[in-house]
Each structure stands twice: as structure tokens, then as C-alpha cells.
Write an enzyme that holds these catalytic residues in place. Structure first.
Site, PDB file in Angstrom:
ATOM      1  N   ASN A 376       0.824  -1.210   0.000  1.00  0.00           N
ATOM      2  CA  ASN A 376       0.000   0.000   0.000  1.00  0.00           C
ATOM      3  C   ASN A 376       0.863   1.267   0.000  1.00  0.00           C
ATOM      4  O   ASN A 376       0.953   1.967  -0.997  1.00  0.00           O
ATOM      5  CB  ASN A 376      -0.925  -0.017   1.219  1.00  0.00           C
ATOM      6  CG  ASN A 376      -2.069   0.971   1.070  1.00  0.00           C
ATOM      7  OD1 ASN A 376      -1.958   1.978   0.386  1.00  0.00           O
ATOM      8  ND2 ASN A 376      -3.192   0.693   1.709  1.00  0.00           N
ATOM      9  N   ASP A 377       1.507   1.537   1.107  1.00  0.00           N
ATOM     10  CA  ASP A 377       2.236   2.797   1.247  1.00  0.00           C
ATOM     11  C   ASP A 377       3.378   2.936   0.243  1.00  0.00           C
ATOM     12  O   ASP A 377       3.699   4.040  -0.184  1.00  0.00           O
ATOM     13  CB  ASP A 377       2.786   2.924   2.674  1.00  0.00           C
ATOM     14  CG  ASP A 377       1.675   2.826   3.701  1.00  0.00           C
ATOM     15  OD1 ASP A 377       0.604   3.392   3.454  1.00  0.00           O
ATOM     16  OD2 ASP A 377       1.881   2.163   4.736  1.00  0.00           O
TER      17      ASP A 377
END
Length: 450
Positions: A376-377
């Protein structure tokens, strides 16, 4: 041997064998100035047996997803040992000073004791907080002026070490150093969250190595000294590389002024993202089967689902169909440095198809499909485009440059940093929801029938 994945296992076994020989040699061959051997064999071997059994069982039972937590826990134990050595040796030194007076030779010993206590205590307290944050039992916490307070604690602790060297009869200072170091260790890790945790774990690991090296100085133990220096130097180099990868400064790590889930969540929570697009399993199989080049981005979701073996099977099936498949590895993907590399190595994925971030970013433009598995990040464009984002400035995998992006997640819940990902709402991105292992198993079945 440790520098090559193919021989790393043999390198670890060789290192363990060497350390065993060193321990046995120290126990049976050591002689003090009077020529006396070590005593208390029962206590020594009881400690070795208990520690060996606990360590072996823990290492065998730990899940790959819990590996960062175990690393933090063991790292904290190393820091605690170094701090205890300093406390015990200061007690011996105090008795010597009380009976024989202060000697010039005490200066160096007091310096080693003070720094060993300071660094070991910081490593222990910080590692315990990191362990709690990694397993979700400790939440991010910060307050105004926390960075300044951290620096005050650190500077006062260093001043106490210096004063103790000048006047070693002030024995209470050893406990002042201990308390301040523990407080500093807690406070400098508490606000750190999100993708910054691997950097902190690496830094704490180097602290433990340095603290152990001070123990080697105290006991004139060459093996302990060498091992501590190796861990400290390797951890420091890794920390600097991780800081570079995250576009952070080491100063910010030391005063605990970056990261922070609350700030991150607030930043992402107020933004209107629009709608996202879903893709079916059969469509995903079709798109990937007829692609020329596929890039897989592994993340923590892959580790949680224990899907590395199925992922490797997907890679092999696509390769048999003539699709070029590679993996894009972000340096801080997962929960600790090298987490994804270890995970994929467990599934016998060849290192030849693993691309580092810079290499992968050069190849995304010629990639037909990017399959993101629980990351995600490290693929969030906000790191490049949104100055208000807490991850702004962090180098990311620029997956949006590929022709199409398929994201596998359990839900639209934000990642570890607690912020929304603009990538998920872009026109070229499709969401494929579900557990990574189940999705990959079904995807393999679908692709076989294409």
C-alpha cells in the site's frame, strides 16, 4: 557467503558454528590474572540450556509475518543484557573504588560502562515499544514538544555519564542514566509509525551491536567485541541506506520526529477520493495471460496470507505461457528490512527476477500489468504529489507508469501508514478483493484454462 542468497544459509550455519566454538572456548580456556578458570559452571550451562531451548522453539514456531516482532524482541533482549552488564560491572567497580580509592585506570572503564548502559537501555526500551507496535498492542503516540523533550533526556543522560566519569563516587548517577535512557528509548519510538518502522528496527539493531561491543571492551573479550562491532557497523550502514531509501535524515530518526499514524490518518481521511473500479478473477487471468510483461509488487498482505509459494506458482505458469514476469521490491516493503526478499527466497523465487526500486521504476513504462499483492504505502503517489502527506518525499515504486495496475487487497482499508492511496482511484487501476493466497490459487486455476 552472507552476501549471496544462494549461500546465505550456509553462511548463517557457519557463523553459528563459529560462535558455539567461541562460547565453549571462553568457558573452558579463560583464565583471569591469577590464572583461575571460570566457576559457576552449573549456572552458566543452565542459562545456555534455557536460552538455547527458548530461542530454538521461538525460531521454529514463529510465522513469517511475525518475524519482525521476533527480531525486535530478541534485539531488545540484547540491549537489556548490555545494560545489565554495565550495572553489574559498575557495582564491582564501586566496591573496588570504596576499598582501594579512585585510580586513573577507572576512567576508560567508567566510559565504557556509562555508554554501554545508555545505549543498551535505549535499545531495550525502544525495541520493546517497536515489538508492541508491530503486533498492534501499542499505538502511535506523540505530543507537542516531544522532539525537544527527547533531546533533553538524551543530553542530560550524556552529561550524567560525563559527570560519573569525573566523580565515580556519585553512584546514584548510574540509575539516573538508566531511567533517562529508558524514557528516551520509549519516547523516540512512540510517535514513529507507518512505513518508517523498518528504519527504526534497523537503528535499534545497530544500537544493540554497539552496546554489546562495549561489553567486549569491559571483559577484554575479543569475540564479543568483534561480534558487537559487526552488528553495530552492519546495522548502521543498513540504517543509512534505509534513510536514503525513505528520503529521511538520521537526525529525524534519533529525535523521533517522523511517521505517526494519527497525523497520517487525519491527512488522508479528509480527502475526497472518488470511485474505484473492481475487476473479476477471470478478467484478471485473461489480462495477465495475454500480457507481454508482468510485474508483481509483494507487500505485507502477501506475507500475512502466506501466499509466497502460490505467487511463485503463478510466476512459473505465466512464464511457461511466454510472459516475462519480474518482482518489484521496495526497500522498506513489509515490516523490516529485507522482509520481502526473505519471504520470496522461502518460496525459491530466483533472485534474478527480483528488481530493486530504481530498476523496477525504469521498467514500469514497458510493463503491461502490475499486480500489487497487499502493498500500500510503498506504491502511494501521495509520496510524490501531496506535500501535506506524512509520507511525502519517500521514494516509491512508480507503478502508475505501467499500462494497467491490478491491486489485490482484502478491503479498501488504508495501509500501515493509515492514509488513503490515490492509486486505487486512478482510471488504469482495478481492485481485486480477497485473501492473497485464495485469490492467487484461483488465479492460477483460471490461467491454466485460458
Amino acid at each position: 557467503m552472507l552476501s549471496n542468497p544462494a549461500t546465505a544459509r550456509k553462511g548463517n550455519l557457519t557463523a553459528a558454528f563459529g560462535m558455539t566454538i567461541a562460547i565453549i572456548g571462553t568457558i573452558f580456556l579463560y583464565r583471569n590474572d591469577e590464572g583461575q578458570k571460570l566457576g559457576n559452571y552449573l549456572w552458566i550451562f543452565a542459562g545456555l540450556a534455557i536460552g538455547g531451548i527458548v530461542g530454538t522453539l521461538a525460531a521454529k514456531k514463529v510465522k513469517m509475518t511475525a518475524m519482525p516482532e521476533m527480531v525486535s524482541l530478541f534485539n531488545g533482549m540484547g540491549g537489556a543484557c548490555a545494560a545489565l552488564i554495565s550495572l553489574v560491572e559498575f557495582n564491582h567497580l564501586s566496591h573496588e573504588i570504596a576499598t582501594q580509592g579512585i585510580a586513573v585506570a577507572h576512567t576508560g572503564k567508567l566510559l565504557v560502562i556509562g555508554l554501554g548502559l545508555l545505549i543498551g537501555s535505549v535499545s531495550f526500551a525502544g525495541s520493546m515499544i517497536a515489538w508492541g507496535k508491530l503486533n498492534g498492542k501499542v499505538k502511535d503516540f506523540s505530543f507537542a514538544g516531544q522532539g525537544l523533550l527527547n533531546m533533553i533526556f538524551l543530553l542530560v543522560a550524556i552529561a550524567a555519564v560525563i559527570y560519573l566519569i569525573i566523580d565515580p563516587t556519585q553512584g546514584h548517577l548510574i540509575y539516573v542514566i538508566l531511567v533517562l535512557a529508558l524514557l528516551y528509548g520509549i519516547l523516540f519510538v512512540m510517535p514513529i509509525g507507518g512505513a518508517d518502522m523498518p528504519v527504526v528496527i534497523s537503528l535499534l539493531n545497530s544500537f544493540t551491536g554497539v552496546a554489546a561491543a562495549f561489553g567486549g571492551f569491559l571483559y577484554d573479550n575479543k569475540v564479543m567485541l568483534t561480534g558487537g562491532i559487526l552488528v553495530g557497523a552492519a546495522g548502521t550502514l543498513l540504517t543509512l541506506l534505509m534513510c536514503k531509501a525513505m528520503n529521511r535524515s538520521l537526525k529525524n530518526v534519533l529525535i523521533g520526529s517522523f511517521g505517526g499514524g494519527n497525523k497520517a490518518a487525519a491527512a488522508g481521511g479528509s480527502k475526497e477520493q472518488g470511485a474505484y473500479k473492481e475487476i473479476s478473477l477471470s478478467d484478471t487471468a485473461m489480462v495477465m495471460s495475454y500480457a507481454t510483461k508482468v510485474m508483481i509488487v509483494p507487500g505485507y498482505g502477501l506475507a500475512v496470507a502466506q501466499a509466497q509459494h502460490t505467487c511463485h506458482e503463478l510466476e512459473k505458469i505465466l512464464t511457461e505461457k511466454g510472459v516475462e514476469v519480474k518482482y518489484a521490491i521496495h526497500p522498506v516493503a513489509g515490516r523490516m528490512p529485507g522482509h520481502m526478499n526473505v519471504l520470496l527466497a522461502e518460496a525459491d523465487v530466483s533472485y534474478d527476477v527480483l528488481l530493486e526500486m530504481e530498476q523496477a521504476n525504469d521498467e514500469f513504462k514497458t510493463t503491461d500489468v502490475v499486480l500489487i499483492l497487499g502493498a500500500n504505502d510503498v506504491v502511494n503517489p501521495a509520496a510524490k504529489n501531496d506535500p501535506s502527506s506524512p509520507i511525502y518525499g519517500m521514494p516509491i515504486l512508480e507503478v502508475e507508469q505501467a499500462k494497467s495496475v491490478i491491486v489485490n487487497k482484502r478491503s479498501m482499508k488504508p495501509g500501515y501508514a493509515g492514509i488513503e492511496n490515490d492509486l486505487f482511484f486512478q482510471p488504469k487501476t482495478s481492485m481485486l478483493f480477497g485473501d492473497a493466497k485464495k485469490v492467487l490459487q484461483d488465479l492460477v486455476t483460471e490461467i491454466k484454462s485460458v
